[in-house]
Design a protein around this motif. Sequence first.
Motif, PDB file in Angstrom:
ATOM      1  N   SER A 145      -5.652 -33.153 -46.950  1.00  0.00           N
ATOM      2  CA  SER A 145      -6.353 -33.473 -45.702  1.00  0.00           C
ATOM      3  C   SER A 145      -6.713 -34.947 -45.573  1.00  0.00           C
ATOM      4  CB  SER A 145      -7.608 -32.609 -45.571  1.00  0.00           C
ATOM      5  OG  SER A 145      -7.250 -31.271 -45.319  1.00  0.00           O
ATOM      6  N   GLY A 146      -6.467 -35.739 -46.622  1.00  0.00           N
ATOM      7  CA  GLY A 146      -6.647 -37.178 -46.522  1.00  0.00           C
ATOM      8  C   GLY A 146      -5.425 -37.953 -46.983  1.00  0.00           C
ATOM      9  N   TYR A 147      -4.300 -37.254 -47.168  1.00  0.00           N
ATOM     10  CA  TYR A 147      -3.113 -37.845 -47.806  1.00  0.00           C
ATOM     11  C   TYR A 147      -2.189 -38.470 -46.772  1.00  0.00           C
ATOM     12  CZ  TYR A 147       1.136 -37.991 -50.747  1.00  0.00           C
ATOM     13  OH  TYR A 147       2.252 -38.378 -51.443  1.00  0.00           O
ATOM     14  N   ARG A 148      -1.668 -39.657 -47.114  1.00  0.00           N
ATOM     15  CA  ARG A 148      -0.624 -40.318 -46.327  1.00  0.00           C
ATOM     16  C   ARG A 148       0.680 -40.187 -47.109  1.00  0.00           C
ATOM     17  NH1 ARG A 148      -3.997 -45.815 -44.701  1.00  0.00           N
ATOM     18  NH2 ARG A 148      -5.761 -45.084 -45.938  1.00  0.00           N
ATOM     19  N   TRP A 149       1.564 -39.320 -46.616  1.00  0.00           N
ATOM     20  CA  TRP A 149       2.778 -39.035 -47.379  1.00  0.00           C
ATOM     21  C   TRP A 149       3.626 -40.279 -47.604  1.00  0.00           C
ATOM     22  CZ3 TRP A 149       7.587 -40.019 -45.409  1.00  0.00           C
ATOM     23  CH2 TRP A 149       7.691 -40.244 -44.020  1.00  0.00           C
ATOM     24  N   GLU A 150       3.548 -41.250 -46.679  1.00  0.00           N
ATOM     25  CA  GLU A 150       4.351 -42.466 -46.802  1.00  0.00           C
ATOM     26  C   GLU A 150       3.985 -43.266 -48.056  1.00  0.00           C
ATOM     27  OE1 GLU A 150       3.128 -42.138 -42.357  1.00  0.00           O
ATOM     28  OE2 GLU A 150       2.275 -41.709 -44.329  1.00  0.00           O
ATOM     29  N   ASP A 151       2.738 -43.092 -48.556  1.00  0.00           N
ATOM     30  CA  ASP A 151       2.313 -43.811 -49.753  1.00  0.00           C
ATOM     31  C   ASP A 151       3.118 -43.404 -50.984  1.00  0.00           C
ATOM     32  OD1 ASP A 151       0.371 -45.038 -48.238  1.00  0.00           O
ATOM     33  OD2 ASP A 151      -1.297 -43.856 -49.042  1.00  0.00           O
TER      34      ASP A 151
END
Length: 506
Positions: A74-80
């Motif tokens: 719920s706070g994750y940026r997959w691009e990272d």
Amino acid sequence: MSVHIEGDAGQVIGPVPRRLFGSFVEHMGRSVYTGLYEPGHSTSDERGFRGDVLELVRELGPTVVRYPGGNFVSGYRWEDGVGPDRPRRLDPSWHSVESNRFGLHEFVAWAEAAGIEVMYAVNLGTRGIQEATDVLEYCNHPGGTELSERRRANGADRPFGFKLWCLGNEMDGPWQIGHKTADEYGRLAAETARVMRMIDPGLELVVAGSSHADMPTFGEWERTVLRHTAGLVDHISLHAYYQELHGDTDSYLASGAALDAYIGTVAGIIDELGLDVGISVDEWNVWDLRRWNEVDQARLAEGGWREHPRIIEDDYTVTDAVVVGSLLSSLLRNVDRVTMANQAQLVNVIAPIRTEPGGPAWRQSTFHPFQRVAALAGGSSLRLSVEGPRLRTAQHGEVDLVDVAATVEDSGRGAVFLTNRATAAPTEVRLRLRGARFGVYAAETLTAPDGESRHAVNTAVSQPVRPVPLPGTAVTSDPGGTTITVTLPPLSWTVLQLSPEAGGHA
């Protein structure tokens, strides 16, 4: 004490879905780092995947793994987690630092090495429709667009082809980043599902149900969310964790009956709305929440922001393994409604597999019932009735003293899974299966090892808790069917492997 169980080989609940034996990997604690992934470990390959863990995962036999969360998503940026430049980020959900050294491509490669299907979760907490469609295009589109070409440039020429997608995680929970009301979440999930299906109509989508059966919004949350997403989703999630409270062992041993009731309530809501939606029990396990609330959270706060801190690494006992066995039986008894399930989690975090950094990996007590059921439960689940003494519990009322599930394959092979909830005495079981003639070619039981208590655990240096042969199983066959007689040790989980040949003894 004696219990009589009746069944008919032709009376089935339904086929056993292979996705019933799923697991869960979240970027939480040491689930990934020093769990799946530890560059420099003596068993690790050039990708940093721990070989000893992969070997145990293959033995355990999960068929699908949910990733990357959990609260984390719920706070994750997959691009990272793709490409050469990986930023370090704070993860508020578990008060830790995420290095992003292990991301999407690494997980896909790990899942392929383990032979496991990926169930991917999108962030509907801090993000939404655009993020979900972006990661879908990145993962599943063959090429020719900015995002699919970025995937190819990052080393994956072929699309990942994920079929299973979760629309967020536990959005009913106030602890969840981006927590929403049922109407807010239901509308967002519906719009996200609609656009994802425009990109890939063949997806299977899981909408988030209640976080647990004691949520004040349980029931109404499901009704509201399903009304918004009717015709757009294939499954609704159900999360269930159980623990022993205040020494009430009997109630803890009745957890399988509680899961039966939980599934039944959600199924009733689906029927009430006239929908064709499966139930995804995509987080279930036994978990000492008291320790998390009173010990681990305080340790996190005191320790500051660290990478992969040790959290909820429960040491599982004989009792915990027996309860896990009964929860697996509950899933088998509900295959007409439960389409998939994921034990949470796979490594270190409330997990059947534990590791030490630089050290060994080993099987916890709960490894064994999952491994046996995943390997042996196939074909169809049988409808059974139980007659005999019942156990009176403070939390769940009266339940069967012996909990049972059984499966039979077209080949005639089968398995019977028995949980003896009696803690002080053995229980004799007489199982009558009409319509087929079986033999029993193996009988194993998991109970307290000689000289040890029900609190015995496995450690890095000693693993005394494991199934052992159970002698004395008698089988008689006649033209009408098969009768199996077995004596179950107190507080035990037992598996009988059936052969298509009549008669015989284990």
